[in-house]
Design a protein around this motif. Structure first.
Motif, PDB file in Angstrom:
ATOM      1  N   ASN A 131       0.040   1.010  -5.735  1.00 18.82           N
ATOM      2  CA  ASN A 131      -0.241   1.438  -7.091  1.00 18.82           C
ATOM      3  C   ASN A 131       0.912   0.940  -7.949  1.00 18.82           C
ATOM      4  OD1 ASN A 131      -0.216   2.977  -9.558  1.00 18.82           O
ATOM      5  ND2 ASN A 131      -1.708   4.352  -8.607  1.00 18.82           N
ATOM      6  N   LEU A 132       0.646  -0.093  -8.718  1.00 18.18           N
ATOM      7  CA  LEU A 132       1.681  -0.731  -9.529  1.00 18.18           C
ATOM      8  C   LEU A 132       2.239   0.225 -10.579  1.00 18.18           C
ATOM      9  CD1 LEU A 132       3.184  -3.377 -10.190  1.00 18.18           C
ATOM     10  CD2 LEU A 132       1.283  -3.961 -11.707  1.00 18.18           C
ATOM     11  N   ASP A 133       1.374   0.994 -11.233  1.00 15.80           N
ATOM     12  CA  ASP A 133       1.821   1.905 -12.290  1.00 15.80           C
ATOM     13  C   ASP A 133       2.757   2.990 -11.757  1.00 15.80           C
ATOM     14  OD1 ASP A 133       0.360   0.553 -14.230  1.00 15.80           O
ATOM     15  OD2 ASP A 133      -1.426   1.769 -13.875  1.00 15.80           O
ATOM     16  N   LEU A 134       2.460   3.518 -10.568  1.00 13.73           N
ATOM     17  CA  LEU A 134       3.281   4.575  -9.984  1.00 13.73           C
ATOM     18  C   LEU A 134       4.398   4.035  -9.094  1.00 13.73           C
ATOM     19  CD1 LEU A 134       0.498   7.144  -9.004  1.00 13.73           C
ATOM     20  CD2 LEU A 134       1.978   7.166 -11.022  1.00 13.73           C
ATOM     21  N   GLU A 135       4.404   2.719  -8.857  1.00 17.98           N
ATOM     22  CA  GLU A 135       5.379   2.054  -7.982  1.00 17.98           C
ATOM     23  C   GLU A 135       5.391   2.699  -6.599  1.00 17.98           C
ATOM     24  OE1 GLU A 135       8.981   2.265 -10.359  1.00 17.98           O
ATOM     25  OE2 GLU A 135       8.586   0.239 -11.098  1.00 17.98           O
ATOM     26  N   ARG A 136       4.184   2.865  -6.043  1.00 19.95           N
ATOM     27  CA  ARG A 136       4.032   3.519  -4.743  1.00 19.95           C
ATOM     28  C   ARG A 136       3.074   2.735  -3.859  1.00 19.95           C
ATOM     29  NH1 ARG A 136       3.966   8.575  -7.988  1.00 19.95           N
ATOM     30  NH2 ARG A 136       6.099   9.296  -7.787  1.00 19.95           N
ATOM     31  N   ALA A 137       3.272   2.893  -2.565  1.00 23.48           N
ATOM     32  CA  ALA A 137       2.339   2.324  -1.592  1.00 23.48           C
ATOM     33  C   ALA A 137       1.875   3.416  -0.653  1.00 23.48           C
ATOM     34  CB  ALA A 137       3.018   1.213  -0.797  1.00 23.48           C
ATOM     35  N   GLU A 138       0.615   3.384  -0.331  1.00 27.18           N
ATOM     36  CA  GLU A 138       0.034   4.260   0.684  1.00 27.18           C
ATOM     37  C   GLU A 138      -0.289   3.360   1.867  1.00 27.18           C
ATOM     38  OE1 GLU A 138      -3.952   6.954   1.467  1.00 27.18           O
ATOM     39  OE2 GLU A 138      -3.429   6.413  -0.584  1.00 27.18           O
ATOM     40  N   ILE A 139       0.316   3.661   3.010  1.00 31.08           N
ATOM     41  CA  ILE A 139       0.167   2.801   4.180  1.00 31.08           C
ATOM     42  C   ILE A 139      -0.398   3.610   5.336  1.00 31.08           C
ATOM     43  CG2 ILE A 139       1.350   1.276   5.802  1.00 31.08           C
ATOM     44  CD1 ILE A 139       3.443   0.838   3.572  1.00 31.08           C
ATOM     45  N   GLU A 140      -1.476   3.102   5.910  1.00 34.74           N
ATOM     46  CA  GLU A 140      -2.096   3.737   7.067  1.00 34.74           C
ATOM     47  C   GLU A 140      -1.796   2.857   8.281  1.00 34.74           C
ATOM     48  OE1 GLU A 140      -6.436   5.514   8.394  1.00 34.74           O
ATOM     49  OE2 GLU A 140      -6.274   4.327   6.572  1.00 34.74           O
ATOM     50  N   TYR A 141      -1.212   3.469   9.301  1.00 36.16           N
ATOM     51  CA  TYR A 141      -0.783   2.690  10.466  1.00 36.16           C
ATOM     52  C   TYR A 141      -0.816   3.538  11.731  1.00 36.16           C
ATOM     53  CZ  TYR A 141       3.659   5.128   9.771  1.00 36.16           C
ATOM     54  OH  TYR A 141       4.622   6.093   9.626  1.00 36.16           O
ATOM     55  N   ASP A 142      -0.761   2.846  12.861  1.00 32.57           N
ATOM     56  CA  ASP A 142      -0.720   3.506  14.167  1.00 32.57           C
ATOM     57  C   ASP A 142       0.753   3.652  14.554  1.00 32.57           C
ATOM     58  OD1 ASP A 142      -0.711   4.217  16.865  1.00 32.57           O
ATOM     59  OD2 ASP A 142      -2.430   2.939  17.336  1.00 32.57           O
ATOM     60  N   PRO A 143       1.282   4.876  14.578  1.00 32.85           N
ATOM     61  CA  PRO A 143       2.705   5.064  14.873  1.00 32.85           C
ATOM     62  C   PRO A 143       3.092   4.692  16.307  1.00 32.85           C
ATOM     63  CG  PRO A 143       1.603   7.178  14.707  1.00 32.85           C
ATOM     64  CD  PRO A 143       0.597   6.138  14.311  1.00 32.85           C
ATOM     65  N   GLN A 144       2.111   4.487  17.167  1.00 30.43           N
ATOM     66  CA  GLN A 144       2.417   4.037  18.526  1.00 30.43           C
ATOM     67  C   GLN A 144       2.697   2.535  18.553  1.00 30.43           C
ATOM     68  OE1 GLN A 144      -0.702   5.351  21.131  1.00 30.43           O
ATOM     69  NE2 GLN A 144      -0.218   7.508  20.828  1.00 30.43           N
ATOM     70  N   LEU A 145       2.239   1.830  17.510  1.00 33.14           N
ATOM     71  CA  LEU A 145       2.433   0.381  17.443  1.00 33.14           C
ATOM     72  C   LEU A 145       3.429  -0.051  16.377  1.00 33.14           C
ATOM     73  CD1 LEU A 145      -1.306  -0.704  17.716  1.00 33.14           C
ATOM     74  CD2 LEU A 145       0.405  -0.677  19.538  1.00 33.14           C
ATOM     75  N   MET A 146       3.662   0.811  15.391  1.00 33.79           N
ATOM     76  CA  MET A 146       4.491   0.433  14.249  1.00 33.79           C
ATOM     77  C   MET A 146       5.243   1.651  13.741  1.00 33.79           C
ATOM     78  SD  MET A 146       5.563  -1.814  12.108  1.00 33.79           S
ATOM     79  CE  MET A 146       4.732  -3.065  13.056  1.00 33.79           C
TER      80      MET A 146
END
Length: 105
Positions: free
Chosen positions: A63-78
């Motif tokens: 979100n460019l306006d809020l300067e945020r990223a939402e990231i969905e990931y597998d914590p066993q791999l990353m």
């Protein structure tokens, strides 16, 4: 050969990362990062591409306006730390945001 409905095939492919292996929903984690250095849509695209190349990252939405990223990931791999290092490598600092307060910070 067993035939499956197209809707089932779509759901299965949506749950696969770029390497094509299944990342069960129960294993996925969503983290929010405060980004520094964003200037334009091109910055957002660089961040999204850089994170989505990482093994185990299913989705990144900036979100460019809020300067945020939402990231969905597998914590066993990353790990979140590895994601932060990848973003630093393409020129952006990223600090975790408390997941319960990510909408108000």
């Amino acid at each position: 050969m067993e035939l499956i409905a197209s809707s089932q095939a779509i759901k299965s492919t949506e749950k696969a990362n770029f390497d094509g292996f299944y990342l069960g929903d129960q294993a996925m984690k969503t983290s929010y990062l405060k980004l520094d250095g964003l200037m334009c849509d091109g910055c957002s695209e660089i961040i999204e591409r850089a994170t989505q190349k990482l093994p185990g990252v299913r989705r990144c939405q900036v979100n460019l306006d809020l300067e945020r990223a939402e990231i969905e990931y597998d914590p066993q791999l990353m790990s979140l730390e590895t994601i932060q290092k990848a973003l630093k490598g393409v020129g952006y600092s990223a600090e975790p945001i408390n997941e319960t307060n990510h909408l108000t910070e």
